[in-house]
Design a protein around this motif. Structure first.
Motif, PDB file in Angstrom:
ATOM      1  N   LYS A 107      39.271 -15.089  41.862  1.00 42.52           N
ATOM      2  CA  LYS A 107      41.240 -13.664  40.618  1.00 42.52           C
ATOM      3  C   LYS A 107      40.461 -12.350  40.661  1.00 42.52           C
ATOM      4  N   ASP A 108      39.380 -12.368  41.903  1.00 45.82           N
ATOM      5  CA  ASP A 108      38.621 -11.183  41.618  1.00 45.82           C
ATOM      6  C   ASP A 108      37.850 -10.822  39.843  1.00 45.82           C
ATOM      7  N   ASN A 109      37.382 -11.557  39.628  1.00 47.67           N
ATOM      8  CA  ASN A 109      37.157 -11.377  38.203  1.00 47.67           C
ATOM      9  C   ASN A 109      34.939 -11.643  38.452  1.00 47.67           C
ATOM     10  N   ILE A 110      34.947 -10.669  37.703  1.00 53.94           N
ATOM     11  CA  ILE A 110      33.236 -10.790  37.489  1.00 53.94           C
ATOM     12  C   ILE A 110      32.513 -11.566  37.440  1.00 53.94           C
ATOM     13  N   LEU A 111      33.355 -12.494  36.761  1.00 49.73           N
ATOM     14  CA  LEU A 111      32.717 -13.813  36.261  1.00 49.73           C
ATOM     15  C   LEU A 111      32.352 -14.518  37.926  1.00 49.73           C
ATOM     16  N   VAL A 112      32.772 -14.264  38.961  1.00 48.47           N
ATOM     17  CA  VAL A 112      31.756 -14.423  39.878  1.00 48.47           C
ATOM     18  C   VAL A 112      30.557 -14.628  40.153  1.00 48.47           C
ATOM     19  N   PHE A 113      29.652 -13.646  39.526  1.00 45.96           N
ATOM     20  CA  PHE A 113      28.138 -13.185  39.914  1.00 45.96           C
ATOM     21  C   PHE A 113      27.691 -13.781  39.010  1.00 45.96           C
ATOM     22  N   PRO A 114      27.808 -14.358  37.410  1.00 50.66           N
ATOM     23  CA  PRO A 114      26.910 -15.067  36.282  1.00 50.66           C
ATOM     24  C   PRO A 114      27.023 -16.199  37.049  1.00 50.66           C
TER      25      PRO A 114
END
Length: 208
Positions: A36-43
């Motif tokens: 989804k190209d969402n920054i929550l990918v990292f946490p």
């Protein structure tokens, strides 16, 4: 059927089984957010990889442990990279890999494979067929994670190849939950590539 897939867990502690399941759940969340190209990918990725580093260290799977340790570090870098903006505009949106980045990808792959081979030789880990596959797979995943941190669409191609190889690899190692995770990863990665491609095409149309 259940015994065939999960009999290896008979010797595992409840804590280890629970940790693996938690790592799988957060790993799946991470890939979904990446799609989804969402920054929550990292946490979410940080939670998954930190657990896997511990488990793989405990299970003496050095190659896999190094992959997840690298993921952990690159997740921190990617988290920072994705949040950079010029005013209200994202400084590094989804883009295509450049020639310089292609060369860097090759360098990362060769360096990673060489390093893992040396580590495996030092610890005398070339005792099974999947140890050899590990060296190649580590190189693929290192490049894939680097490209994802830089928001390059080609990262999905590396994930797809690596995930497909990982399905039978982790099953043969006795980690059924993780093997199933990579099966789902493969499906999500295919949709992730298509979704990023659509977003990239839309952004290019807006620029015209």
């Amino acid at each position: 059927m259940i015994e065939y897939f999960f009999s290896q867990y008979a010797t595992y502690s409840t804590l280890d089984i629970t940790l693996e399941i938690v790592a799988v759940i957060f790993g799946l969340l991470s890939v979904w957010y990446a799609k989804k190209d969402n920054i929550l990918v990292f946490p979410t990725g940080l939670v998954s990889t930190s657990i896997y580093v511990y488990l793989l260290w405990k299970w003496v799977l050095w190659g896999d442990m190094m992959i997840n340790g690298y993921y952990f570090i690159m997740s921190i870098y990617g988290w920072y990279h994705w949040t950079r903006k010029k005013g209200d505009v994202v400084e590094f949106p989804i883009s295509v890999i450049s020639r310089a980045e292609k060369r860097m990808s090759l360098i990362i792959f060769i360096f990673t494979v060489t390093f893992v081979v040396l580590v495996y030789h030092y610890f005398d880990k070339f005792t099974t067929w999947y140890a050899y596959v590990d060296t190649f797979l580590t190189g693929i995943f290192f490049v894939g994670m680097w490209l994802m941190a830089k928001r390059k669409i080609e990262n999905w191609l590396y994930w797809i190849i690596g995930d497909i190889i990982s399905i039978p690899l982790y099953f043969s190692k006795g980690f059924t939950f993780t093997s199933f995770q990579y099966l789902i990863f493969t499906i999500v990665a295919i949709y992730g590539y298509l979704e990023w491609k659509k977003n990239l095409n839309n952004s290019q149309i807006k620029e015209i």
